[in-house]
Scaffold this active site. Structure first.
Site, PDB file in Angstrom:
ATOM      1  N   ASP A 123       0.966  -1.176   0.067  1.00 21.40           N
ATOM      2  CA  ASP A 123      -0.050   0.111   0.147  1.00 21.40           C
ATOM      3  C   ASP A 123       0.748   1.191  -0.027  1.00 21.40           C
ATOM      4  O   ASP A 123       1.584   1.444   1.024  1.00 21.40           O
ATOM      5  CB  ASP A 123      -0.735   0.118   1.273  1.00 21.40           C
ATOM      6  CG  ASP A 123      -1.553   1.066   1.388  1.00 21.40           C
ATOM      7  OD1 ASP A 123      -1.664   2.142   0.674  1.00 21.40           O
ATOM      8  OD2 ASP A 123      -2.390   1.446   2.421  1.00 21.40           O
ATOM      9  N   LYS A 144       2.795  11.338  -3.675  1.00 24.53           N
ATOM     10  CA  LYS A 144       1.729  10.540  -4.419  1.00 24.53           C
ATOM     11  C   LYS A 144       0.695  11.630  -5.203  1.00 24.53           C
ATOM     12  O   LYS A 144       0.217  11.331  -6.296  1.00 24.53           O
ATOM     13  CB  LYS A 144       0.822   9.718  -3.470  1.00 24.53           C
ATOM     14  CG  LYS A 144      -0.142   8.883  -3.997  1.00 24.53           C
ATOM     15  CD  LYS A 144      -0.645   7.817  -2.843  1.00 24.53           C
ATOM     16  CE  LYS A 144      -1.658   7.050  -3.576  1.00 24.53           C
ATOM     17  NZ  LYS A 144      -2.289   5.962  -2.311  1.00 24.53           N
ATOM     18  N   GLU A 162      -7.192   0.563  -4.404  1.00 19.99           N
ATOM     19  CA  GLU A 162      -7.290   0.461  -2.962  1.00 19.99           C
ATOM     20  C   GLU A 162      -8.779   0.051  -2.177  1.00 19.99           C
ATOM     21  O   GLU A 162      -8.762  -0.673  -1.465  1.00 19.99           O
ATOM     22  CB  GLU A 162      -6.954   1.696  -2.349  1.00 19.99           C
ATOM     23  CG  GLU A 162      -5.192   1.983  -2.313  1.00 19.99           C
ATOM     24  CD  GLU A 162      -4.884   3.397  -2.590  1.00 19.99           C
ATOM     25  OE1 GLU A 162      -5.729   4.317  -2.166  1.00 19.99           O
ATOM     26  OE2 GLU A 162      -3.671   3.677  -2.930  1.00 19.99           O
ATOM     27  N   ASP A 176     -13.386   5.128   0.924  1.00 22.67           N
ATOM     28  CA  ASP A 176     -11.916   5.304   1.199  1.00 22.67           C
ATOM     29  C   ASP A 176     -11.401   6.712   1.415  1.00 22.67           C
ATOM     30  O   ASP A 176     -11.298   7.223   0.130  1.00 22.67           O
ATOM     31  CB  ASP A 176     -11.136   4.329   0.388  1.00 22.67           C
ATOM     32  CG  ASP A 176      -9.706   4.263   0.410  1.00 22.67           C
ATOM     33  OD1 ASP A 176      -9.188   5.019   1.523  1.00 22.67           O
ATOM     34  OD2 ASP A 176      -9.055   3.394  -0.149  1.00 22.67           O
TER      35      ASP A 176
END
Lengths: 240, 605
Positions: B8, B69, B167, B189
Site C-alpha cells: 500500500d 503521491k 485500494e 475510502d
C-alpha cells in the site's frame, strides 16, 4: 488477436493464428469448448463467435439474468488473467483477449436494450447504420420542445418566465418518460414474439415474413426509443 | 513461484504485507510499527526515508518531500492551486513534475521508488529472502498516467509489479476474506490525499465491482489545510506575525494541525501550541470538535457527490447497499462516519484497522496471482471513460467508465487525402464532451502506406488490461500485418527515461553498498589497530623483537590502507596483521591465564 488463417508457427505472441478446429498448442483436433481436451491449454475465443454463443445462450431476447451472471462468473474464473500469471506468454495473451471479449459479451447481453440491438445487428446488419430518428407522431411536439429548451437556457431561471418554461419542460419530460415506458413494453412484447418464433423453429415463407416484421418493428422502436432517451437525458441535465 | 508481496503506497504512510498460512499480515519493523511514513529527506549523509525523514520536515523543509503521491502522473498545471502549501521546489520537464533536492531533480516515481525500496528492505529483513515481485495499490480513481507512474516507481525500486490494484477493492478482498460476506457493499475510502467510493457485489468468492468514483485530490491533507489556514489567520491577527513566510514553522503548523485533527476524533476540545519565529514565544489556543467540523464540513461534503454518482452508475439506491466499509485514516473522524451513515442510511462497518486493510488486501491479491488463493476473484472496472479526439475537438468515447476490465475496443482508421502516410491519434480519458476538458493520455502516429484516400484500413485495438492500464495495437487490414506503436505519454516518463532511472538506481545502490563496506571495514580496522596496540603494550616483551617489528610493519600498512578508500585492501591488511599478531595473542592468552591462576589453590581450578 486471433484470426482464422492457419499458421506455420503457431506459438508466436503477436500472431496467434489458428485453424478453427485445431488446438494452437498441440495441433490436435479440438473437442473441448474453450480448453483443448488433450493438452488442457486455453483456446482463444474466435472473433466470429457471437456473444450469445460465447456465453452459451441461444439467440433469445428474454434471458434469465441470474443464469447469465452465473455463466459470466464461471467463464471469468476460466479466463481471468489473474489465473494465468505462471503460464506462458501465449496463454497470457489468450487469457487477456478472452477476458476482454467475455466482459463485452456480458455487458451487452445483460442489458435488454443492448441485447436487442446486438441481436438486430447479428440478424439484420449493423444498427449503427440506422440513424436514431424521432417517431413521426411526436415530430411536431419535439420541435416545439427544442424551442422551449433553447428559450429556457437563454432565460433567467429565477424569473417568472424561467419558472413557467421550467414547469412546461417538466410536463414534457413526464410525457416523454411515459412514452419511453410504452415503447419499452412494446419492445418486450416483440422480444417474446421473437423468442416464440425461434422456439417453433419452422422455416416457412410465413415465418420468414413474421421474422422480418418483428425485426423491422424492433429496429424502429429501438431507434425511436434512443431518440426519446437522449432528449429525456438532455432535459434531466438541463432542468435537474 | 517466488513470493509476491502486497504494497500500500500511501500519501501519508506506506505498508508492505504478505500471506502467511492463508491469512494476510503486515510486515512490522524492529519496534513493531507497521507503517512507514511516506517521506524522503535529503540530509548531509544522503537520502533517508520513512520516520527518520519525517523528523526533517521542520528541520529542513525545503529538502524533505512528503505527499509525493499527489504528484504522481501529473503536470505542474494540475497542482497549481496547492503549490503554496509545499515548501520544496517543484518544476516540470517533459510533462512530468520534478522535485529539487540539493543539486538534483527527482521525478515523483523516483521518490516513490525510495519509499518502495525501504518497504522492500523491511520485508527482506523480516522474511530473510529477496523480494522481487509485488502488487501495488492505487486509488481507484487514478487515471492511466497515475497508474503508469506507480508502475514506473516499482520498476525503479527493482520490483516487478505484477498488478496495480485499486485500494477500495483491495480493502474489500481483506474484508471479504475475514467476514465471508455475500451481498452488495460500498467501500468508502478517505485517505491522506485521495478519496474513492466503490460499490461491489460479493458472491461465491467473486468480487465484482459495479461502479467506482472519487477524487484524486481530496483527503486528510485537505482537512489539515483548513486548520493550517485557521492557525495562520489567528497568529496573524493575535500576534501580528505572518507565519506563512517561515517554511520550517509552516511545517510545524501543518503537523500540529494534523495532530489536533486526530486528537479531536476522540476528544471534544484540544489545546494547540506552536512556537513562533524570531523568538516571539509561543502561540496557544483552544480548538473544539464543533469548530473543526464546521470548518471541514465543505471538504467532507465533496465526498458525497461521487458516492451518489457511483450508486447511480451501479443502478442502485442507498437501500440496496447491505454494508458500508470504511477505509483510510480520515474515516476515523466522527463527522465522516455521521455523513456516511446519513447518506447510506446505515451505520458503517469500522471493525477493520483502516490503516492496514488495503495492504492486507494487496497481499490477498498477490496470493491469488501466485496461485495460493484460488477461490477468490476480483473483477474490477475502469474508473474513467477512454476515448479519442475526433473532428472539432470532441471526444469520442470507446470504453465507458465502469466497464469491467480487461476491456477492449476496436476502431477502424483510414485516410482523407491521396498518398497520406500517417494518421495522428490522440487518446483521452474523462467524462466531458470536449477534448480540452478531458485528460490527454497519449498521442501516436499510425503509419499508413501511401494509397488513394480511403483505401487504407488500419484497425486499432485499445485494450485496458487488468491493471487499468491502456495498451494499443494496430493492424493493417489489407495486409494483415501488425504494427508496433510508439505511444508518447502526455504526462509520464518515457520508456527510455524509466530505464535510465532504473540504471541510476542500481548504480546508486552499488555506490551505497561500497560506501557502506568501506565504512564498516574502516571501523573494523580501527578496532583491530587499537586491540593490537594494547596487546603489544601489555605483552610485547614476551615475544621475540623480530616478531614485534613484523607486527609494527603490519600495523603501519593497515593504517595506510585505512586512510585510503579501498575496503578490500583494508580487509587484506587486516588479515595480514591478524596473522602477524597470532603468536602474540597466544602468548598473551597464556600469560593472562597464568596471572589469573596465580594466588589460587590448584584445587580451585
Amino acid at each position: 488477436m486471433a484470426n482464422d488463417q492457419p499458421s506455420t508457427r503457431p506459438e508466436t505472441r503477436h500472431q496467434l493464428q489458428m485453424a478453427r478446429s485445431m488446438c494452437w498448442h498441440c495441433q490436435s483436433e479440438m473437442s473441448g469448448e474453450y480448453f483443448c481436451e488433450r493438452c488442457v491449454k486455453v483456446q482463444p475465443v474466435s472473433k466470429d463467435t457471437d456473444y450469445f454463443t460465447c456465453l452459451g445462450f441461444p439467440r433469445r431476447l428474454t434471458l434469465d439474468p441470474k443464469k447469465l451472471e452465473a455463466k459470466f462468473y464461471e467463464l471469468s474464473r476460466a479466463f481471468h488473467p489473474d489465473f494465468y500469471q505462471a503460464k506462458s506468454p501465449t496463454e497470457q495473451t489468450i487469457s487477456l483477449g478472452n477476458a476482454a471479449v467475455l466482459n463485452t459479451a456480458y455487458r451487452t447481453l445483460r442489458d435488454p436494450i443492448q441485447r436487442a440491438e446486438y441481436l438486430l445487428a447479428l440478424e439484420a446488419g449493423s444498427v449503427k447504420e440506422i440513424r436514431t430518428s424521432p417517431p413521426a407522431d411526436l415530430f411536431e411536439e419535439i420541435l416545439e420542445l427544442q424551442d422551449t429548451l433553447e428559450q429556457y437556457r437563454a432565460s433567467d431561471r429565477e424569473s417568472d418566465q424561467g419558472r413557467r418554461l421550467r414547469a412546461s419542460l417538466q410536463t414534457e419530460q413526464q410525457t416523454l418518460e411515459r412514452r419511453r415506458e410504452e415503447m419499452e413494453s412494446q419492445l418486450r412484447r416483440l422480444f417474446t414474439d421473437w423468442d416464440q418464433l425461434q422456439d417453433r423453429g419452422e422455416a416457412t415463407s410465413q415465418t420468414r415474413a413474421e421474422r422480418d416484421r418483428i425485426l423491422k418493428q424492433m429496429r424502429d422502436l429501438l431507434s425511436h426509443r434512443t431518440y426519446i432517451n437522449n432528449i429525456v437525458n438532455d432535459l434531466a441535465a438541463t432542468i435537474g | 513461484m517466488a513470493r509476491i508481496v502486497g504494497i500500500d503506497l500511501g500519501t501519508t504512510n506506506s505498508l508492505i504485507a504478505y500471506m502467511k498460512d492463508g491469512q494476510p499480515c503486515v510486515v512490522p519493523d524492529r519496534h513493531d510499527r507497521t507503517m512507514v511514513s511516506s517521506v524522503v529527506a535529503l540530509t548531509d549523509n544522503g537520502l533517508i526515508v520513512g520516520d527518520p525523514a519525517k523528523e526533517h520536515l521542520t528541520r529542513n523543509p525545503e529538502r524533505t518531500v512528503y505527499s509525493v503521491k499527489r504528484f504522481m502522473g501529473r503536470g505542474l498545471a494540475d497542482v497549481e492551486s496547492e503549490l503554496a502549501y509545499f515548501p520544496y521546489n517543484l518544476t516540470e520537464t517533459g510533462g512530468v513534475i520534478r522535485i529539487r533536492l540539493g543539486a538534483k531533480n527527482y521525478s515523483p516515481p523516483q521518490i516513490s521508488a525510495m519509499i518502495l525500496k525501504e518497504l522492500k528492505l523491511r520485508a527482506e529483513a523480516h522474511l530473510g529472502e529477496s523480494i522481487t515481485k509485488a502488487v501495488i495499490t492505487v486509488p481507484a480513481y487514478f487515471n492511466d498516467s497515475q497508474r503508469q507512474a506507480t508502475k514506473d516507481a516499482g520498476l525503479i525500486a527493482g520490483l516487478e509489479v505484477l498488478r496495480i490494484i485499486n485500494e477500495p477493492t483491495a480493502a474489500s478482498l481483506a474484508y471479504g476474506l475475514q467476514k465471508k460476506t455475500q451481498g452488495t457493499i460500498a467501500v468508502y475510502d478517505l485517505g491522506g490525499g485521495t478519496f474513492d467510493i466503490s460499490i461491489l457485489k460479493l458472491k461465491d468468492g467473486i468480487f465484482e465491482v459495479l461502479a467506482t468514483n472519487g477524487d484524486t485530490h481530496l483527503g486528510g491533507d485537505d482537512l489539515d489545510r483548513v486548520l493550517v489556514d485557521l492557525f495562520v489567520a489567528e497568529i496573524r491577527e493575535r500576534r501580528g506575525i505572518d507565519i506563512a513566510n517561515y517554511p520550517d514553522h509552516m511545517q510545524a503548523v501543518r503537523l500540529e494541525a494534523e495532530r489536533a485533527k486526530i486528537r479531536l476524533s476522540d476528544e471534544l476540545k484540544t489545546e494547540v501550541s506552536l512556537d513562533l519565529p524570531e523568538d516571539k514565544g509561543c502561540f496557544t489556543g483552544e480548538l473544539t470538535r464543533d469548530q473543526l467540523e464546521s470548518l471541514v464540513m465543505p471538504v467532507i461534503e465533496r465526498t458525497l457527490a461521487p458516492c451518489r454518482m457511483a450508486l447511480k452508475d451501479a443502478g442502485l439506491t442507498p437501500e440496496d447497499i447491505d454494508e458500508v466499509v470504511l477505509v483510510g485514516g480520515s474515516t476515523r473522524m466522527p463527522l465522516v462516519r455521521q455523513r456516511v451513515e446519513a447518506l447510506f442510511g446505515k451505520a458503517p462497518h469500522c471493525h477493520l484497522n483502516p490503516d492496514e486493510v488495503v495492504a492486507l488486501g494487496a497481499a490477498v491479491q498477490a496470493d491469488i496471482l501466485g496461485g495460493g488463493t484460488t477461490d477468490m476473484l476480483l473483477l474490477d472496472v475502469t474508473p474513467l471513460s477512454l476515448g479519442i479526439e475526433t473532428m472539432g475537438g470532441v471526444m469520442s468515447s470507446l470504453i465507458r467508465r465502469n466497464t469491467t476490465i480487461p476491456a477492449s475496443a476496436k476502431e477502424m482508421f483510414t485516410t482523407y487525402v491521396d498518398g497520406q502516410t500517417g494518421v495522428d491519434i490522440h487518446i483521452l480519458q474523462g467524462e466531458r464532451e470536449l477534448v480540452k476538458d478531458n485528460r490527454s493520455l497519449a498521442r501516436f502516429r499510425l503509419k499508413v502506406p501511401p494509397l488513394p484516400a480511403g483505401v487504407p484500413r488500419i484497425e486499432v485495438t485499445f485494450l485496458i488490461d487488468a491493471n487499468g492500464i491502456l495498451n494499443v495495437t494496430a493492424k493493417d487490414m489489407r495486409t494483415g500485418k501488425s504494427q508496433s506503436i510508439e505511444v508518447r505519454p502526455s504526462y509520464g516518463l518515457s520508456d527510455t527515461e524509466v530505464e535510465r532511472m532504473i540504471e541510476d538506481s542500481f548504480k546508486f545502490a552499488t555506490e551505497d553498498i561500497s560506501a557502506r563496506k568501506l565504512i564498516e571495514a574502516r571501523l573494523d580496522a580501527e578496532a583491530l589497530i587499537k586491540t593490537t596496540e594494547k596487546s603489544l603494550a601489555e605483552a610485547g616483551h614476551l615475544i621475540p623483537t623480530e616478531e614485534v617489528d613484523g607486527i609494527r610493519t603490519a600495523l603501519a600498512q593497515l593504517s595506510a590502507a585505512h586512510n585510503g578508500s579501498d575496503s578490500r585492501a583494508i580487509r587484506a591488511r587486516m588479515a595480514e596483521l591478524e596473522q602477524a599478531a597470532k603468536h602474540l595473542n597466544i602468548v598473551m592468552l597464556d600469560d593472562s591465564l597464568k596471572k589469573g591462576l596465580h594466588g589460587r589453590k590448584v584445587s580451585d581450578v
